[in-house]
Structures are given as structure tokens and as C-alpha cells.
Design a protein around this motif. Sequence first.
Motif, PDB file in Angstrom:
ATOM      1  N   UNK A 218       0.826  -1.206   0.000  1.00 20.98           N
ATOM      2  CA  UNK A 218       0.000   0.000   0.000  1.00 20.98           C
ATOM      3  C   UNK A 218       0.864   1.261   0.000  1.00 20.98           C
ATOM      4  N   UNK A 219       1.961   1.235   0.728  1.00 20.18           N
ATOM      5  CA  UNK A 219       2.850   2.397   0.780  1.00 20.18           C
ATOM      6  C   UNK A 219       3.429   2.708  -0.590  1.00 20.18           C
ATOM      7  N   UNK A 220       3.816   1.659  -1.330  1.00 22.16           N
ATOM      8  CA  UNK A 220       4.353   1.873  -2.674  1.00 22.16           C
ATOM      9  C   UNK A 220       3.292   2.478  -3.594  1.00 22.16           C
ATOM     10  N   UNK A 221       2.078   1.944  -3.514  1.00 17.97           N
ATOM     11  CA  UNK A 221       1.004   2.474  -4.358  1.00 17.97           C
ATOM     12  C   UNK A 221       0.656   3.906  -3.979  1.00 17.97           C
ATOM     13  N   UNK A 222       0.628   4.196  -2.688  1.00 15.32           N
ATOM     14  CA  UNK A 222       0.325   5.559  -2.253  1.00 15.32           C
ATOM     15  C   UNK A 222       1.385   6.539  -2.731  1.00 15.32           C
ATOM     16  N   UNK A 223       2.634   6.106  -2.743  1.00 13.49           N
ATOM     17  CA  UNK A 223       3.697   6.976  -3.250  1.00 13.49           C
ATOM     18  C   UNK A 223       3.446   7.306  -4.721  1.00 13.49           C
ATOM     19  N   UNK A 224       3.038   6.298  -5.489  1.00 17.16           N
ATOM     20  CA  UNK A 224       2.709   6.531  -6.903  1.00 17.16           C
ATOM     21  C   UNK A 224       1.514   7.472  -7.022  1.00 17.16           C
ATOM     22  N   UNK A 225       0.498   7.258  -6.197  1.00 19.88           N
ATOM     23  CA  UNK A 225      -0.689   8.119  -6.237  1.00 19.88           C
ATOM     24  C   UNK A 225      -0.344   9.574  -5.958  1.00 19.88           C
ATOM     25  N   UNK A 226       0.488   9.817  -4.962  1.00 22.18           N
ATOM     26  CA  UNK A 226       0.869  11.187  -4.627  1.00 22.18           C
ATOM     27  C   UNK A 226       1.650  11.834  -5.782  1.00 22.18           C
ATOM     28  N   UNK A 227       2.546  11.059  -6.412  1.00 22.62           N
ATOM     29  CA  UNK A 227       3.307  11.601  -7.549  1.00 22.62           C
ATOM     30  C   UNK A 227       2.380  11.912  -8.720  1.00 22.62           C
ATOM     31  N   UNK A 228       1.436  11.011  -8.984  1.00 24.69           N
ATOM     32  CA  UNK A 228       0.480  11.227 -10.076  1.00 24.69           C
ATOM     33  C   UNK A 228      -0.375  12.461  -9.794  1.00 24.69           C
ATOM     34  N   UNK A 229      -0.812  12.629  -8.552  1.00 26.09           N
ATOM     35  CA  UNK A 229      -1.617  13.798  -8.204  1.00 26.09           C
ATOM     36  C   UNK A 229      -0.840  15.095  -8.420  1.00 26.09           C
ATOM     37  N   UNK A 230       0.425  15.079  -8.064  1.00 25.40           N
ATOM     38  CA  UNK A 230       1.251  16.283  -8.276  1.00 25.40           C
ATOM     39  C   UNK A 230       1.391  16.586  -9.764  1.00 25.40           C
ATOM     40  N   UNK A 231       1.607  15.541 -10.553  1.00 21.15           N
ATOM     41  CA  UNK A 231       1.746  15.738 -11.997  1.00 21.15           C
ATOM     42  C   UNK A 231       0.433  16.216 -12.608  1.00 21.15           C
TER      43      UNK A 231
END
Length: 399
Positions: free
Chosen positions: A169-182
Motif C-alpha cells: 500500500x505504501x508503494x502504491x500511495x507513493x505513486x498516487x501522490x506523484x500522479x496527483x502532483x503531476x
Amino acid sequence: MYEEEARLASQAWGLHPLGELPGVESVTYGIVTPGPHRPEGVPLLQAGDIVGGVVDQRTPRMIEVAVHRRHQRTSLVAGDLVVVLVGRIGDAAVVGAEQHGWNTARSVGVVRFSEAGQLHSISTWLSWWLKTPEVRARCLESSAGSAHSTLTISTLAQLPVPLPPLDFRTRLLRTMHLVERRMALNTRIAACAMELADAHFARCVEEDKDETRVAAAIADVGEVVGGMRRADTTEGSVPVAWAAPAEVLRHRLAHLDRTDQITWAPPDAVCAPGTILVAPRPGGVETVVSRIALVPGRGMLALRIEREADRMWLLHELRSRSKELVSAAQGQQGREMSRKAFSRLTVSWPDASQVKDPFARIAVPLHERADAALVENRVLEALVTTELTQMAERQMGKR
């Protein structure tokens, strides 16, 4: 609290109803009768204010302070997840510091999180899970038979939500946060591109003010088409995207590239990509250009214009005269466009080779840049929701 923290930090898979998900403190809905608009009151978050995963702060409705104080359970706190319950059911946004202290309308669900839930970014996890096709389908199925798509708070609270092991979940959340910033950056790029195009239009108008002004009625520069209600399948009709006025009104940019609903219509009623859509709101008119074939909804108008440079000029002309165009709106609170009155309105129509074509050479690439940014957002969103869907399918298949 320790038990909840342990469940959130677990390395085991879990599947929970949304209302019982570790980290979720409460699930409720907003004020049923908020009363009239009060300019000096407290902002009220409505379903239409949740746009593209964020809260649109431009023109919130205001309610009396006394009403707000009587409904403290839905007074928003930064980090809450707000969910659309009527219309675009399931659309959601995480409340930011700017909306802290607002209240919410009945059309919005409020999911509040515990301290542990906030630390584990459960709001972000939920906001993305609600975008998956599986959840969208469940929400629509729950509203079948209703006059309007409606998601009850009990159905929202019962939606099944997977909770992967912490590391995964932590790995996916990191991706989600990066995608949201982009995605936020892309949205800003698109907005800046439109601001530049609007500014260039204003400059062209200013430079042309000393020349002999040429005006034309809107009906003389394009075909004005009235909107129509949604319809079920009929002989000789085809399924096509249907644009409701609310979709134009809540669009923060000048492009409409998808709609929430479809209709059945004869082929000659379908407006091709590049059609200008005009929808009224109290105090002004919103104008966008479609990027898909669609049928305009009842209460709005569409303008079909063949030549791209003419279309660009008219789009920005209408955008610059939002408040003036209210005269073409009629009905209760000015929520319906009069085709006849709108067709008679005059717009500036300068020489093509001297003004409109040079303007288009600058404006069209700016619109294309905005389109590219929005397309990238669609791809990024699909990337995350596909991963979530496949993750859930793999896990459920093991059970």
C-alpha cells in the motif's frame, strides 16, 4: 486506537466496508435545508463544487452562520474526503486547508478519518478506489430506477474497499501522490495556456479598436443549435455522448472532452468535435469547445462553425463577454438560453487575413498544449485505476 494502528500497519490483505475501514472515523451527509444564499455567511460545499478530484472555490454558495453552527457534524476539516451523492455519484476530493470550516450540502457525503487514518493517507487511498470502474458500476447499479443518479449514505458506507499489506500500500500511495502532483501541474499548464490565449485575444481586440469595426450576428457566422433532452433508443437513432449544462458550467477550462451520460439521437442532431457550447448561470454565461462528438443538453446552445480560425475567434469573443450574454438567457434564474435572442446578438467579426487568421496561429497551439496536458491526466488516472482494479481482481481470485 492501538488496535486500529495495528490493522493499518498489518502485512495481511483485508476487505472492509468503507464505513468500517481502519482509519475511517465517520461517514455522513450534509445539510438538508441550508436556507438562502447569504453573502456574508459560511461557504457551503455542493456536489457541483467537486470538479476533477478537487474543490472548485470560485463561487461557493454561502449560508447563515446560525445554520452552520447547528450542523457542526458536517463542518469540514482539512483531510476529510467529500463524495458526490447526487448526479456524478462517486466523484470525490480531499478537503484542503482552504476549505477548512466550510459546511456541506445534502448532495455531498463526508468521510472523516482518525489520526491514524490521516497518517496512513487513507483519504488518498479511498479517493482513488472510488475512481475504479468496479466502484463506479456499483454506484450506478445502486441508483438504478431513480429519476437522478443518487448514492445513499448507507450504500457509500457499505462499499467494499480492499486494504493491501502496508508495504504494498505504501508503494502504491507513493505513486498516487506523484500522479496527483503531476496532474495538478498539467491542470495548471492547461489553465495558463487558456489564460494566454484569452490575453492574446484581448490584445488583438485592443489593436483593432481604431480600425473600422465589423460586427455580425451570431446566426450569420455559424449554425446555432438548441439543446435536447436525453432519450432512450429509437428507430434511426445512434448512441452518443450527451452534455448536460452543468458539465459546461463546472468545467474550469475551455475544453469538454468527456461527458457523464449518453443519449440516443438521429445522426443529424450530433454535433461534431469543435462545436462551441454555451450554458447560462446566474450572472454570466460559460463557453467551452467540445473535443468529442456529442448532443447538447436542454437549456444550452451549440454553435457549429466549420473554419477553425473563425471558431477560435468566436470562442474567445464569447468568453470575454460572459456577463453581457446574460441577456440571451431566460427562464427561472436565467438557466435557459433563448436560441432566438442568442442568434441575434452581434459579435466583432474582423477581417480574416488581417486579424482572425493571425490570432488563430497563436491561439490554436495554446489550445493544443492544453489538450495535451488534459490527455496526459486521463492516461495517468487510467494507469492508477487499472493497477488498483487488477490488484483487487488478483486478491479476490485467491479467496
